[in-house]
Design a protein around this motif. Structure first.
Motif, PDB file in Angstrom:
ATOM      1  N   ALA A 140       0.884  -1.111  -0.093  1.00 17.89           N
ATOM      2  CA  ALA A 140      -0.016   0.007   0.040  1.00 17.89           C
ATOM      3  C   ALA A 140       0.588   1.324   0.130  1.00 17.89           C
ATOM      4  N   ALA A 141       1.726   1.187  -0.686  1.00 18.12           N
ATOM      5  CA  ALA A 141       2.900   2.450  -0.927  1.00 18.12           C
ATOM      6  C   ALA A 141       2.046   3.713  -1.060  1.00 18.12           C
ATOM      7  N   ALA A 142       2.516   4.713  -0.303  1.00 13.63           N
ATOM      8  CA  ALA A 142       1.808   5.875  -0.366  1.00 13.63           C
ATOM      9  C   ALA A 142       3.017   7.097  -0.644  1.00 13.63           C
ATOM     10  N   PRO A 143       2.304   8.350  -1.140  1.00 14.37           N
ATOM     11  CA  PRO A 143       3.404   9.427  -1.383  1.00 14.37           C
ATOM     12  C   PRO A 143       3.985   9.889  -0.138  1.00 14.37           C
ATOM     13  N   SER A 144       3.366   9.924   0.985  1.00  9.07           N
ATOM     14  CA  SER A 144       3.901  10.491   2.239  1.00  9.07           C
ATOM     15  C   SER A 144       3.780   9.552   3.471  1.00  9.07           C
ATOM     16  N   ALA A 145       4.713  10.075   4.350  1.00  2.25           N
ATOM     17  CA  ALA A 145       4.677   9.364   5.778  1.00  2.25           C
ATOM     18  C   ALA A 145       3.121   9.632   6.133  1.00  2.25           C
ATOM     19  N   PRO A 146       2.419   8.559   6.880  1.00  5.38           N
ATOM     20  CA  PRO A 146       1.330   9.070   7.684  1.00  5.38           C
ATOM     21  C   PRO A 146       1.411   9.802   8.580  1.00  5.38           C
ATOM     22  N   LEU A 147       0.266  10.807   8.723  1.00  2.00           N
ATOM     23  CA  LEU A 147       0.193  11.937   9.526  1.00  2.00           C
ATOM     24  C   LEU A 147      -0.630  11.445  10.913  1.00  2.00           C
ATOM     25  N   ARG A 148      -0.346  12.188  12.021  1.00  2.14           N
ATOM     26  CA  ARG A 148      -1.187  11.660  13.263  1.00  2.14           C
ATOM     27  C   ARG A 148      -1.684  13.298  13.634  1.00  2.14           C
ATOM     28  N   PRO A 149      -2.411  13.836  13.073  1.00  6.03           N
ATOM     29  CA  PRO A 149      -2.855  15.298  13.555  1.00  6.03           C
ATOM     30  C   PRO A 149      -3.495  15.000  14.781  1.00  6.03           C
ATOM     31  N   SER A 150      -3.547  16.138  15.712  1.00  8.50           N
ATOM     32  CA  SER A 150      -4.442  16.384  16.895  1.00  8.50           C
ATOM     33  C   SER A 150      -5.744  16.521  16.590  1.00  8.50           C
ATOM     34  N   ALA A 151      -6.433  16.537  17.712  1.00  7.48           N
ATOM     35  CA  ALA A 151      -7.873  16.556  17.565  1.00  7.48           C
ATOM     36  C   ALA A 151      -8.252  17.693  16.850  1.00  7.48           C
ATOM     37  N   ALA A 152      -7.732  18.933  17.333  1.00  9.92           N
ATOM     38  CA  ALA A 152      -8.117  20.430  16.879  1.00  9.92           C
ATOM     39  C   ALA A 152      -7.622  20.301  15.450  1.00  9.92           C
ATOM     40  N   ALA A 153      -6.563  19.764  14.907  1.00  6.94           N
ATOM     41  CA  ALA A 153      -5.944  19.742  13.683  1.00  6.94           C
ATOM     42  C   ALA A 153      -7.149  18.980  12.727  1.00  6.94           C
ATOM     43  N   MET A 154      -7.531  17.941  13.421  1.00  8.13           N
ATOM     44  CA  MET A 154      -8.563  16.793  12.577  1.00  8.13           C
ATOM     45  C   MET A 154     -10.023  17.808  12.447  1.00  8.13           C
ATOM     46  N   ALA A 155     -10.350  18.583  13.281  1.00  9.70           N
ATOM     47  CA  ALA A 155     -11.481  19.439  13.046  1.00  9.70           C
ATOM     48  C   ALA A 155     -11.469  20.277  12.013  1.00  9.70           C
ATOM     49  N   LEU A 156     -10.272  20.931  11.859  1.00  6.27           N
ATOM     50  CA  LEU A 156      -9.792  21.895  10.703  1.00  6.27           C
ATOM     51  C   LEU A 156      -9.756  21.138   9.272  1.00  6.27           C
ATOM     52  N   ARG A 157      -9.300  20.085   9.394  1.00  6.47           N
ATOM     53  CA  ARG A 157      -8.970  19.131   8.278  1.00  6.47           C
ATOM     54  C   ARG A 157     -10.362  18.795   7.692  1.00  6.47           C
ATOM     55  N   ALA A 158     -11.432  18.469   8.507  1.00  9.41           N
ATOM     56  CA  ALA A 158     -12.643  17.997   8.296  1.00  9.41           C
ATOM     57  C   ALA A 158     -13.304  19.172   7.492  1.00  9.41           C
ATOM     58  N   ALA A 159     -13.060  20.450   7.592  1.00  9.24           N
ATOM     59  CA  ALA A 159     -13.933  21.570   7.168  1.00  9.24           C
ATOM     60  C   ALA A 159     -13.859  21.438   5.598  1.00  9.24           C
ATOM     61  N   PRO A 160     -13.037  21.331   4.751  1.00 12.11           N
ATOM     62  CA  PRO A 160     -13.312  21.407   3.438  1.00 12.11           C
ATOM     63  C   PRO A 160     -14.449  20.468   2.801  1.00 12.11           C
ATOM     64  N   PHE A 161     -14.445  19.106   3.633  1.00 11.03           N
ATOM     65  CA  PHE A 161     -15.236  18.276   3.181  1.00 11.03           C
ATOM     66  C   PHE A 161     -16.950  18.676   3.398  1.00 11.03           C
ATOM     67  N   PHE A 162     -16.795  19.766   4.169  1.00 11.34           N
ATOM     68  CA  PHE A 162     -18.575  20.324   4.110  1.00 11.34           C
ATOM     69  C   PHE A 162     -18.957  21.192   2.844  1.00 11.34           C
ATOM     70  N   ILE A 163     -18.020  21.161   1.810  1.00 11.67           N
ATOM     71  CA  ILE A 163     -18.202  21.899   0.596  1.00 11.67           C
ATOM     72  C   ILE A 163     -19.526  21.178  -0.100  1.00 11.67           C
ATOM     73  N   SER A 164     -19.801  20.025   0.142  1.00 11.71           N
ATOM     74  CA  SER A 164     -20.927  19.577  -0.532  1.00 11.71           C
ATOM     75  C   SER A 164     -22.131  20.211  -0.221  1.00 11.71           C
ATOM     76  N   LEU A 165     -22.276  20.758   0.898  1.00 11.49           N
ATOM     77  CA  LEU A 165     -23.342  21.517   1.577  1.00 11.49           C
ATOM     78  C   LEU A 165     -23.809  22.650   0.583  1.00 11.49           C
ATOM     79  N   ALA A 166     -22.684  23.182  -0.085  1.00 11.11           N
ATOM     80  CA  ALA A 166     -22.998  24.193  -1.174  1.00 11.11           C
ATOM     81  C   ALA A 166     -24.126  23.959  -1.972  1.00 11.11           C
TER      82      ALA A 166
END
Length: 374
Positions: A8-34
């Protein structure tokens, strides 16, 4: 024979963001609500407003994909799933929103004179782009979860497009038979979308019926049992068509059916491109080789993956079906075949078979040669 790539080779080393960072990372996925305000404007004003949702899906999305970089970052798939609550939230929010949008259109048709007959059907088609491109896609995420609530939410979304049986066929049929001749949802090399559309719809329905029959048999129950999920699918269909007729008469029924047909057609377009021409090799044991990333077409286009909650990381989804969408991995070009464009443009290309074959058949042949030899 070429060496098979199974990691399962991947282009970058896996990240382990904090809980706050994960909330920010979720925001762009709400674009579908447009889609919601765009569709409400279309319902209220008709005319050129009807093209708002279509332009967002098939013009703005691929153009933004073209000018933005590909997203190849990977979150550690072992991340505590409790950190994914904001990513999950958008799929939950969409369920009542989709039901409300369908009901709103029926109410507008039946209770106002805002839309002409042609406009009403055109808005229904635009709504189908949302219920198919977002709704069925979110349902796909939900039906893969191993709890009681989310698969049922997914089924509610599917039944609002008259495609409830997809829950059975996709999870228990498609994932077992993908990239084999036995899978109605795998497009064959040289098969046009129009031939595939009918084969996939009829084959998927028949497959879902057999899956449910066999599941009931193992539980000592017959097809007439109330445990047969097809009773629920039928009840949802009657309820939706009844609501459409009660609110807006025959035109309401036609509009509801129009959105369902567009939604299902969009799903089948996505099915068509996700595995087109790819195949799993038959082993000496008489079984097919295990499903690996190279059995699905992949796309790392940033914006369309936000809109489609990483559906385009389809190679990893089939490799690890239990992964929630934020944890799906982007695979290297030598591990998974890459589509030249995101799904928004690829589904339009699929509607023109000569162009589709010209773009995709050489890629299929090159990929086959890479993994299985000439």
């Amino acid at each position: 024979m070429a060496t098979e790539t199974t990691n399962a080779a991947a282009p970058s080393a896996p990240l382990r963001p904090s809980a706050a960072a994960m909330a920010l990372r979720a925001a762009p996925f709400f674009i579908s609500l447009a889609f919601a305000p765009l569709l409400l404007l279309a319902m209220r004003y008709g005319g050129m407003w009807i093209f708002g949702a279509l332009a967002f899906a098939f013009l703005a999305t691929p153009l933004i994909d073209q000018i933005s970089s590909h997203n190849k970052e990977n979150i550690d798939p072992a991340l505590d799933q409790r950190r994914l609550i904001w990513h999950q939230a958008v799929t939950w929010i969409w369920v009542p929103l989709q039901l409300a949008l369908i009901a709103a259109l029926l109410a507008v048709i039946g209770l106002t004179d805002w839309l002409t007959t042609v406009e009403a059907l055109a808005v229904a088609a635009a709504l189908g782009v949302a219920t198919g491109g977002v709704g069925i896609n979110y349902a796909h995420e939900l039906i893969h979860q191993r709890n009681r609530t989310e698969p049922m939410l997914g089924e509610i979304l599917l039944c609002s497009t008259l495609y409830g049986h997809f829950r059975l066929e996709h999870v228990f049929g498609h994932h077992a038979r993908v990239a084999t001749p036995e899978d109605p949802a795998t497009a064959r090399r040289g098969e046009s979308f129009y031939a595939f559309w009918l084969r996939s719809i009829l084959g998927g329905l028949a497959s879902a019926w057999r899956i449910q029959r066999d599941q009931l048999k193992r539980r000592g129950r017959g097809l007439w049992s109330l445990s047969n999920a097809f009773w629920r699918y039928g009840a949802w269909a009657v309820a939706w068509i009844g609501l459409a007729y009660a609110l807006a008469g025959g035109l309401g029924v036609a509009a509801f059916l129009a959105q369902a047909i567009v939604a299902v057609t969009l799903l089948e377009l996505v099915n068509y491109l996700e595995h087109y021409g790819l195949r799993r090799r038959m082993l000496e044991s008489g079984r097919y080789e295990p499903t690996r990333p190279h059995h699905s077409w992949n796309a790392n286009h940033r914006f369309s993956n936000f809109l489609l909650i990483n559906l385009q990381r389809h190679s990893d989804h089939h490799y690890k079906p239990d992964r929630r969408y934020p944890l799906l991995q982007a695979h290297e070009d030598d591990a998974a075949p890459q589509l030249p464009h995101g799904y928004a443009w690829m589904v339009l290309l699929a509607l023109v078979p000569p162009l589709w074959f010209r773009v995709m058949d050489p890629r299929v042949d090159a990929w086959e040669t890479r993994f299985y030899g000439a």
